[in-house]
Motif scaffolding. Structure first.
Motif, PDB file in Angstrom:
ATOM      1  N   GLU A 278       0.868  -1.172   0.000  1.00  0.00           N
ATOM      2  CA  GLU A 278       0.000   0.000   0.000  1.00  0.00           C
ATOM      3  C   GLU A 278       0.905   1.221   0.000  1.00  0.00           C
ATOM      4  OE1 GLU A 278      -3.314   2.308  -0.145  1.00  0.00           O
ATOM      5  OE2 GLU A 278      -3.273   0.103  -0.222  1.00  0.00           O
ATOM      6  N   LEU A 280       1.417   5.130   0.220  1.00  0.00           N
ATOM      7  CA  LEU A 280       0.845   6.375   0.695  1.00  0.00           C
ATOM      8  C   LEU A 280       1.603   7.532   0.073  1.00  0.00           C
ATOM      9  CD1 LEU A 280       0.462   5.498   4.489  1.00  0.00           C
ATOM     10  CD2 LEU A 280      -1.173   5.137   2.635  1.00  0.00           C
ATOM     11  N   HIS A 333      -4.463   8.627  -7.707  1.00  0.00           N
ATOM     12  CA  HIS A 333      -3.830   8.051  -6.508  1.00  0.00           C
ATOM     13  C   HIS A 333      -3.754   9.067  -5.369  1.00  0.00           C
ATOM     14  CE1 HIS A 333      -1.032   5.861  -3.992  1.00  0.00           C
ATOM     15  NE2 HIS A 333      -0.156   6.838  -4.084  1.00  0.00           N
ATOM     16  N   ASP A 337      -5.775   9.217  -1.682  1.00  0.00           N
ATOM     17  CA  ASP A 337      -5.085   9.357  -0.397  1.00  0.00           C
ATOM     18  C   ASP A 337      -5.633  10.536   0.399  1.00  0.00           C
ATOM     19  OD1 ASP A 337      -3.564   7.183  -0.997  1.00  0.00           O
ATOM     20  OD2 ASP A 337      -1.701   8.270  -1.338  1.00  0.00           O
TER      21      ASP A 337
END
Length: 473
Positions: A278, A280, A333, A337
């Motif tokens: 994952e 970030l 993306h 986030d």
């Protein structure tokens, strides 16, 4: 990544009209989506205050209900204008979408039109009914307003879900045939998108309205009127927040199974594989590498399939001719986030409130709580906007996934930059006028004052017990 570096990606491989058409849709949709929660959820908060005012003979709640109805009417009118512009844009900017798929795609909008008219009728009746109808009949005239708002929102989300996962029709020689209206409306993306959007509406409306009264309490307005005005919307938003986190988690897995290309963009995943981390933050570079991100080992695989061995399709599984460019992937993306991060910050604020209320049956006394609450509405709007970036940009380069590319849907005639400039001027004028009208209402209410304010029915005036100290701890 700068905005200027993103713009060429939006229009890459398409006609000259593609970039201004997409920019105009982004502007108008981004403006209109902020108004949606006020038709869906703010009117529900208004009815909660109205119910409390009648049921408990609470003059403060009744005064809030009347004033909130006036604000709701203003925002409904603004939303009607911005929504009308959007409906024209669908035909003017994207004629091939409407020309080819209008027989199916137009069904949710036809349903939305019915709900819009119902909402407009009952908004007018409810506002006209103050001081003209008896309390309970007047209250019931307002109940159809949030219900119609929910119906209209579900209709628009149905159209968006259909673009992501089209169905309910057959293509015969490239033409839409055998349309099944229920299958179009209740498409494969409908349920998770619609629930996610409805909960988001309550979160945005709740935190934004609570933020207004939190700001007032920070300025020393600690009377019961401001306390009730804060508690009703904040409690609703705080209760909805955990449910939204759960629904968002379920929705992410639905996207993983049903929209693998969008999920690859959300995870900024260049290659297919298992034990996918994952990531970030970070951006996807042109050479297929993710830079500047923090990686949690096997995190994406665990979240997608509850196992580190879960295999996730990457961008390399998408044919090169319809593969989204790195700039678009990075935008999706990072938006995801920001949306998730904003949601967890709001959840933390809700838990702060819940813990203090559970211990003391009172509001937190810390000024930092009210500072956070005052900006919570803006944070909720950020989450809403970035969520729509994920679903809209994450679909690119498709307008109707698998059937119609965005570059093929756009008009090829006219100078859209001029149209875009005119729309910007119009929306700026609408935005300024809205703020001025709301400020005028606020000044008028302050000039009247709480002691002189006359509630529409019920107690002679709002209750005025001793104000509770918010405190500075």
């Amino acid at each position: 990544m700068t905005l200027t570096s993103l713009w060429p990606a939006l229009a890459a491989g398409g006609p000259a009209q593609l970039l201004p058409a997409r920019q105009q849709m982004a502007l108008t949709l981004g403006f209109h989506i902020i108004l949606v929660p006020f038709g869906v959820a703010f009117t529900f908060l208004m009815l909660l205050a109205n119910y409390r005012g009648i049921r408990h003979r609470d003059g403060d709640a009744m005064l809030l209900a009347e004033r909130w109805s006036m604000v709701a009417a203003v925002l409904f009118a603004v939303g009607a204008v911005s929504g009308t512009v959007l409906s024209f844009e669908l035909g003017l900017l994207w004629p091939r979408l409407m020309g080819r798929f209008g027989a199916a795609y137009g069904i949710p909008f036809a349903v939305e039109g019915i709900f819009f008219f119902l909402e407009a009728i009952f908004v007018a009746i409810y506002i006209y009914g103050w001081r003209r109808l008896r309390p309970w009949p007047h209250f019931w005239t307002g109940v159809p307003v949030p219900l119609a708002g929910v119906g209209g929102t579900l209709s628009v989300v149905a159209a968006n879900g259909w673009m992501n996962l089209p169905g309910g029709f057959s293509l015969v020689n490239g033409q839409v045939a055998d349309v099944r209206p229920l299958a179009v409306f209740f498409n494969r993306a409908f349920w998770y998108e619609s629930i996610h959007m409805l909960l988001a509406a309550y979160i945005v409306a709740g935190f934004m309205i609570a933020g207004v009264y939190a700001a007032g309490m920070l300025k020393g307005r600690r009377d019961r009127y401001h306390r009730v005005g804060f508690l009703i919307p904040f409690v609703v938003a705080a209760l909805v927040m955990p449910a939204q986190i759960f629904v968002g988690d379920v929705m992410a897995r639905e996207v993983f199974h049903k929209e693998p290309a969008k999920f690859a963009a959300i995870e900024a995943l260049p290659t297919t594989g298992d034990h996918v981390p994952e990531t970030l933050g970070g951006i996807l570079t042109s050479n297929g590498q993710v830079r500047y991100g923090l990686r949690l080992p096997s995190g994406a695989s665990l979240l997608a399939g509850f196992s580190p061995s879960t295999r996730i399709r990457g961008l390399d599984a998408i044919p090169a001719e319809v593969r989204p460019r790195p700039e678009l992937v990075s935008a999706v993306h990072l938006s995801f986030d920001v949306m998730v991060g904003s949601a967890f910050l709001l959840l933390g604020l809700a838990l702060w409130f819940a813990l203090v209320w559970w211990r003391r049956r009172d509001l937190p006394r810390s000024r930092w709580f009210f500072r956070c609450a005052a900006v919570s509405g803006l944070l909720a709007v950020v989450a809403l906007e970035t969520g729509w970036v994920v679903t809209e940009v994450g679909r690119q380069p498709w307008t109707v996934v698998g059937l119609l590319l965005t570059r093929d849907a756009v008009t090829t005639s006219g100078n859209i930059w001029l149209f875009f400039a005119g729309t910007m001027v119009l929306y700026a004028a609408i935005g300024v006028a809205t703020v001025l009208v709301l400020r005028l209402l606020r000044r008028r209410w302050r000039a009247v004052g709480l002691a002189e304010a006359q509630v529409p029915y019920g107690p002679e005036q709002p209750e005025q017990p001793a104000a509770r100290e918010v405190g500075s701890r």
